[in-house]
Design a protein around this motif. Structure first.
Motif, PDB file in Angstrom:
ATOM      1  N   GLN A   1      27.167  52.450  50.527  1.00 37.06           N
ATOM      2  CA  GLN A   1      27.355  51.658  51.736  1.00 37.06           C
ATOM      3  C   GLN A   1      28.849  51.382  51.883  1.00 37.06           C
ATOM      4  O   GLN A   1      29.377  50.479  51.235  1.00 37.06           O
ATOM      5  CB  GLN A   1      26.596  50.333  51.648  1.00 37.06           C
TER       6      GLN A   1
ATOM      7  N   ASP B   1      32.328  50.960  51.195  1.00 37.22           N
ATOM      8  CA  ASP B   1      33.166  50.945  49.997  1.00 37.22           C
ATOM      9  C   ASP B   1      32.392  50.531  48.744  1.00 37.22           C
ATOM     10  O   ASP B   1      32.980  50.216  47.721  1.00 37.22           O
ATOM     11  CB  ASP B   1      34.364  50.018  50.201  1.00 37.22           C
ATOM     12  N   LYS B   2      31.054  50.534  48.817  1.00 38.14           N
ATOM     13  CA  LYS B   2      30.215  50.131  47.695  1.00 38.14           C
ATOM     14  C   LYS B   2      29.256  51.248  47.275  1.00 38.14           C
ATOM     15  O   LYS B   2      28.665  51.909  48.118  1.00 38.14           O
ATOM     16  CB  LYS B   2      29.417  48.881  48.049  1.00 38.14           C
TER      17      LYS B   2
ATOM     18  N   LEU C   1      25.884  51.623  44.855  1.00 35.16           N
ATOM     19  CA  LEU C   1      24.852  50.884  44.130  1.00 35.16           C
ATOM     20  C   LEU C   1      24.002  51.875  43.360  1.00 35.16           C
ATOM     21  O   LEU C   1      23.490  52.844  43.934  1.00 35.16           O
ATOM     22  CB  LEU C   1      23.970  50.090  45.103  1.00 35.16           C
TER      23      LEU C   1
ATOM     24  N   ILE D   1      33.675  46.656  38.955  1.00 34.54           N
ATOM     25  CA  ILE D   1      32.346  47.182  38.665  1.00 34.54           C
ATOM     26  C   ILE D   1      31.518  46.033  38.119  1.00 34.54           C
ATOM     27  O   ILE D   1      31.924  45.340  37.184  1.00 34.54           O
ATOM     28  CB  ILE D   1      32.387  48.331  37.630  1.00 34.54           C
TER      29      ILE D   1
ATOM     30  N   VAL E   1      26.992  47.965  40.558  1.00 33.41           N
ATOM     31  CA  VAL E   1      27.665  47.978  41.851  1.00 33.41           C
ATOM     32  C   VAL E   1      29.131  48.302  41.601  1.00 33.41           C
ATOM     33  O   VAL E   1      29.790  47.626  40.812  1.00 33.41           O
ATOM     34  CB  VAL E   1      27.546  46.624  42.588  1.00 33.41           C
ATOM     35  N   VAL E   2      29.609  49.343  42.277  1.00 36.87           N
ATOM     36  CA  VAL E   2      31.013  49.730  42.192  1.00 36.87           C
ATOM     37  C   VAL E   2      31.648  49.389  43.534  1.00 36.87           C
ATOM     38  O   VAL E   2      31.186  49.858  44.573  1.00 36.87           O
ATOM     39  CB  VAL E   2      31.167  51.239  41.905  1.00 36.87           C
ATOM     40  N   LEU E   3      32.678  48.579  43.503  1.00 36.28           N
ATOM     41  CA  LEU E   3      33.407  48.194  44.708  1.00 36.28           C
ATOM     42  C   LEU E   3      34.735  48.940  44.715  1.00 36.28           C
ATOM     43  O   LEU E   3      35.527  48.824  43.784  1.00 36.28           O
ATOM     44  CB  LEU E   3      33.633  46.685  44.735  1.00 36.28           C
TER      45      LEU E   3
ATOM     46  N   ASP F   1      36.353  53.263  51.805  1.00 36.29           N
ATOM     47  CA  ASP F   1      35.044  53.891  51.995  1.00 36.29           C
ATOM     48  C   ASP F   1      34.895  55.087  51.069  1.00 36.29           C
ATOM     49  O   ASP F   1      35.852  55.866  50.907  1.00 36.29           O
ATOM     50  CB  ASP F   1      34.920  54.338  53.472  1.00 36.29           C
TER      51      ASP F   1
END
Length: 127
Positions: free
Chosen positions: A45, A47-48, A50, A102, A116-118, A122
């Motif tokens: 999603q 810039d994330k 999951l 992370i 979750v990686v931020l 994007d």
């Protein structure tokens, strides 16, 4: 440029990326825990990233939990910390991601983890 192939950025499909990431995640998990994941799903999603994974509990950690749940929780904490460090290194070196953070948690009873990686940008900007 990602490691999916040698074409210019932006030419890779999101599906290819997800499949490659599933392999990478499983490989790191296997290296740390000696067991691969049972099932995993990757969602992107913006810039994330999951990742929800169903794990098989490492038998020695399950045994340790029966003896002393505090010790097994501490072991889980440090194993997750090690996983996050290795996963971050892979994401930076292989995919060129700029990682903000992370987040990872594991529910031993349900044998489920969520990661979750931020990213700075994007995901598609990196592909």
């Amino acid at each position: 440029m990602s490691a999916l192939d040698s074409h210019s950025p932006g030419t890779h499909s999101l599906g290819q990326f997800k499949q490659e990431l599933i392999k990478d995640y499983n490989e790191i998990n296997h290296r740390i825990f000696g067991i691969g994941v049972v099932r995993q799903k990757v969602d992107v999603q913006g810039d994330k990233i999951l990742i929800v994974a169903l794990h098989k509990r490492v038998p020695s950690l399950a045994y340790l939990n029966a003896l002393n749940s505090n010790v097994s929780e501490l072991a889980d904490h440090y194993l997750i910390k090690g996983f996050k460090n290795e996963f971050k290194q892979l994401l930076v070196e292989k995919y060129g991601f700029e990682i903000v953070s992370i987040f990872k948690d594991y529910d031993a009873q349900a044998e489920l983890s969520a990661t979750v990686v931020l990213l700075q940008r994007d995901v598609r900007d990196y592909l």
